[in-house]
Design an enzyme around this catalytic site. Sequence first.
Site, PDB file in Angstrom:
ATOM      1  N   LYS A  55      -4.021  58.940 -10.138  1.00  0.00           N
ATOM      2  CA  LYS A  55      -4.667  59.252 -11.419  1.00  0.00           C
ATOM      3  C   LYS A  55      -6.112  58.782 -11.357  1.00  0.00           C
ATOM      4  O   LYS A  55      -6.389  57.591 -11.385  1.00  0.00           O
ATOM      5  CB  LYS A  55      -3.934  58.549 -12.564  1.00  0.00           C
ATOM      6  CG  LYS A  55      -4.010  59.277 -13.876  1.00  0.00           C
ATOM      7  CD  LYS A  55      -5.153  58.999 -14.800  1.00  0.00           C
ATOM      8  CE  LYS A  55      -5.542  57.638 -15.188  1.00  0.00           C
ATOM      9  NZ  LYS A  55      -6.899  57.652 -15.821  1.00  0.00           N
ATOM     10  N   GLU A 111      -6.369  45.113  -8.195  1.00  0.00           N
ATOM     11  CA  GLU A 111      -7.734  44.704  -7.859  1.00  0.00           C
ATOM     12  C   GLU A 111      -8.495  44.779  -9.159  1.00  0.00           C
ATOM     13  O   GLU A 111      -8.779  45.872  -9.654  1.00  0.00           O
ATOM     14  CB  GLU A 111      -8.285  45.639  -6.774  1.00  0.00           C
ATOM     15  CG  GLU A 111      -9.398  45.012  -5.984  1.00  0.00           C
ATOM     16  CD  GLU A 111     -10.733  45.264  -6.613  1.00  0.00           C
ATOM     17  OE1 GLU A 111     -11.148  44.432  -7.447  1.00  0.00           O
ATOM     18  OE2 GLU A 111     -11.349  46.292  -6.302  1.00  0.00           O
ATOM     19  N   CYS A 118     -16.991  45.515  -9.444  1.00  0.00           N
ATOM     20  CA  CYS A 118     -16.145  44.392  -9.824  1.00  0.00           C
ATOM     21  C   CYS A 118     -16.556  43.106  -9.122  1.00  0.00           C
ATOM     22  O   CYS A 118     -16.378  42.025  -9.651  1.00  0.00           O
ATOM     23  CB  CYS A 118     -14.684  44.716  -9.541  1.00  0.00           C
ATOM     24  SG  CYS A 118     -14.432  45.405  -7.917  1.00  0.00           S
ATOM     25  N   GLU A 120     -17.039  39.645 -17.971  1.00  0.00           N
ATOM     26  CA  GLU A 120     -17.536  40.666 -17.041  1.00  0.00           C
ATOM     27  C   GLU A 120     -18.292  41.721 -17.858  1.00  0.00           C
ATOM     28  O   GLU A 120     -17.728  42.344 -18.758  1.00  0.00           O
ATOM     29  CB  GLU A 120     -16.359  41.311 -16.303  1.00  0.00           C
ATOM     30  CG  GLU A 120     -16.814  42.291 -15.249  1.00  0.00           C
ATOM     31  CD  GLU A 120     -15.650  42.886 -14.454  1.00  0.00           C
ATOM     32  OE1 GLU A 120     -14.607  43.170 -15.057  1.00  0.00           O
ATOM     33  OE2 GLU A 120     -15.815  43.078 -13.235  1.00  0.00           O
TER      34      GLU A 120
END
Lengths: 486, 306
Positions: free
Chosen positions: A191, A265, A299, A396
Amino acid sequence: MPTFEYAPAPESRAVVDLQPSYGLFIGGEFVDPVDGTSMKTVNPATEEVLSEVAVGGAADVDRAVKAARRAYERTWSRMPAAERGKYLFRIARILQERGRELAVLESLDNGKPIRESRDVDVPLAAAHFFYHAGWADKLAWAGLHGAALGPDGVPLPLGVAGQVIPWNFPLLMLAWKVAPALATGNTVVLKPAETTPLTALLFADICRQADLPPGVVNIVTGAGATGAALVGHPDVDKVAFTGSTAVGREIARTVAGSRKKLTLELGGKAANIVFDDAAIDETVEGIVDGIFFNQGHVCCAGSRLLVQETIAEEVVGRLQQRMSQLRVGDPLDKNTDVGAVNSAEQLQRITDLAAVGDAEGAQRWTAPCPLPENGFWFSPTLFTNVSPAHTIARDEIFGPVLSVMTFRTPSEAVTKANTTPYGLSAGIWTEKGSRILWMADRLRAGVVWANTFNRFDPTSPFGGYKESGYGREGGRHGLAAYVKEA
Amino acid sequence: MAARLDVRKTYKLYVGGKFPRSESGRSYEVTDAKGRFVANAAMASRKDARDAVLAARAAFAGWSGATAYNRGQVLYRVAEVMEGRHAQFAEEVARAEGLTAAKARAVVDAAIDRWVWYAGWTDKVAQVAGAANPVAGPYFNLSVPEPTGVVAVLAPQASSLLGLVSVVAPVVAGGSTCVVLASERRPLPAVVLGEVLATSDVPGGVVNLLTGVTAESAPWLASHEDVDALDLAGAAPLPGEDPTVDWGALEAAAAATLTRVVRPAGTGASGEPDGAVEPDWTVLPDGPRRVLAFMETKTVWHPKGR
């Protein structure tokens, strides 16, 4: 110092042949969704609608999982491993052959500079397939401790892998997921991210050109609900996810109590640590690369700069000078350094978090770069007077925003670097080798870059500690995520 | 002369290198395999579990920072000290598990040998599981395993000593520290193991042993933010009994902070929740997988240049 003007150097988009709409790639062909709807995907640099893609529903996911199961049982798991590997070699080659087309399409759909999609994303994606192709018939020697072995002593695949990937490196994340899964003998349902489905759909065409058996790779476009249906599907044996820690938690909860294997992750808030003996020019380039590469949509971005107090002023001054020269704008211009933010939603998040930085008392400095009028843009930004308790030092941001803090001793740097629930990556800049190794031992992060930053390679395991997730992608270690445990 | 009245032992917790009673003051009756009273064991509380996590966290820096060679010697020392108390362990195991004296002695032999086996892994696991990665560029690139941190361990319910050692030794061999919930109904061999650990150069806090009700204590540990990994081996019930621990719920609680989870053994249809079974711990482990389950891979890059 004289500054030179750059003439526009646009890459032609004629190489890309966009369809007005795309279906789902299931069982080797494009099909219309059964219970799904459709969505538009836009160029974030212009807000132009690029195409319309299907939003897969639960019935579509089910159909894709069935196709993957059938392909696993009838074709892929029965094929000699060497032949499986040769399919991956074929795919790697076609990725190289159609590299320019993929790069342009990636920049159109994602907003990243063509220099990055052309020089990083696409070559690395091809390299991932090339690397894993060779593993397909060598798994018995991969040292996969605790793997269930077949009668020939070869680690067994899991079956059907459900894979959900993010929008920051659409094709590269596809490669990280699909290549190891296929090499170890699994079939996949992938996806792609809601805002960046196009290179995955082009990859479907590459599978067709490679004559990959139908159902080995299935691509179901959609949004969060599509991904949730895939992750929760009872006939999926393996779930692999790259994305936010919040969604990662949800997935871990969904999978809990089942026998599905899971790798995650997730987010990061990397410390990039600069000592007073660092080679200053390389360091400044490394800091810029660490946070402004891919608009900071990374990331493992070096979003927390920890500078030794004695050189903080000098480093910040040089950073501002360097940031002033960054070229922000048209992703298809070969001279562009920083492209468009991927979506209006992400731009809002970055804008909001930067405002929190102001409100909490940090000092904002914005690079004086002219921005295009249409599209989603955020100028490279630096905050000083940041304390470890500030929101911009903890959350973040996933954008071109750098928070600068200082330290005095190596121990203090380690403590500050590790004061985060994340643990994906870290950077160390010093000319002293023993200090690099001492620091590297103590930083609780899965990847440590010393005197470099944001380097990736298919042979090098990537993944986090703590709330940055678990499992590794790439290298010998990444194979373990796709084989059955004894 | 009248027969001498024996001096009975108070079985306590082992936390931070000390032997406290439960702060709650609770205890519960432990019986032998035939249901006869043996002793009262401490019934650990939530506060005890949290204290144990604190002790394990405090011990982590020292234990993970010790050299692998040093950790190997300490683990071997545990085997040495156990050997000296072989008869005591055999008696405890026979009583707890209802084994004959000969079978109980064989279990103790195997448990001691398991420590020796894992002692040898401490300075080999990085060589076996690490890698020098040939990246396409002028970089030195090395991957090494590092200990995960604080591990909460549900020790096996049936195999009160060999099972316990089989799950604790790999955690500490890799350099992590742990909080262990001993077998609920067969907790006494674990308490004696604590007495061995306390006198074997294992720093206080590296292994913390709690006795009590598994289903009560396990959720506190699973959801504890400072627990990095969770071993659910002890979620499997005693043979022939219904499970009291919902390991899926524990795994879901662990998801809140992405705590690593080692699921209990068991088979089932793909994707279906299924029962947990206790494996045969007498089988020698097929490699260092339990050590590696509680380690992270760190990869370090550095440019090469003149």
